[in-house]
Enzyme design. Sequence first.
Site, PDB file in Angstrom:
ATOM      1  N   LEU A  14       0.866  -1.186   0.000  1.00 16.86           N
ATOM      2  CA  LEU A  14       0.000   0.000   0.000  1.00 16.86           C
ATOM      3  C   LEU A  14       0.900   1.233   0.000  1.00 16.86           C
ATOM      4  CD1 LEU A  14      -2.894   0.944  -0.011  1.00 16.86           C
ATOM      5  CD2 LEU A  14      -2.908   0.791   2.469  1.00 16.86           C
ATOM      6  N   HIS A  15       1.468   1.541  -1.165  1.00 17.99           N
ATOM      7  CA  HIS A  15       2.419   2.653  -1.282  1.00 17.99           C
ATOM      8  C   HIS A  15       1.700   3.968  -1.546  1.00 17.99           C
ATOM      9  CE1 HIS A  15       2.254   2.654  -5.747  1.00 17.99           C
ATOM     10  NE2 HIS A  15       2.042   1.365  -5.583  1.00 17.99           N
ATOM     11  N   ALA A  16       2.446   5.025  -1.798  1.00 14.08           N
ATOM     12  CA  ALA A  16       1.919   6.394  -1.828  1.00 14.08           C
ATOM     13  C   ALA A  16       0.767   6.622  -2.802  1.00 14.08           C
ATOM     14  CB  ALA A  16       3.052   7.377  -2.125  1.00 14.08           C
ATOM     15  N   ALA A  19      -2.452   4.711  -1.759  1.00 13.71           N
ATOM     16  CA  ALA A  19      -2.873   5.243  -0.460  1.00 13.71           C
ATOM     17  C   ALA A  19      -3.538   6.599  -0.649  1.00 13.71           C
ATOM     18  CB  ALA A  19      -1.679   5.355   0.480  1.00 13.71           C
TER      19      ALA A  19
END
Length: 89
Positions: A14-16, A19
């Site tokens: 769940l990266h930038a 997210a």
Amino acid sequence: MIEKSYTITSDEGLHARPASKLVGAVSPFSSDVKMVYKEREVNLKSIMGVMSLGVSKGNSITITADGSDEESLMAKVDELIVAEGLGQA
């Protein structure tokens, strides 16, 4: 209150970018929405909170929604997690 668990299947976790999309998708709703990961709970309307969890591939998260529009909020979360290839319920 609605509660649903997801297993993150994206290689990047769940990266930038995803997210940010999740936070943007739930922010217009009036219901309270939380994400729980490894016994830590954050407001899903806070990008800093979500990023602080560091959710990686293969791990499970739980999302809870509580309020007048909780059903439509959770439907949006479901839609986005599938569309972004983040995980499965």
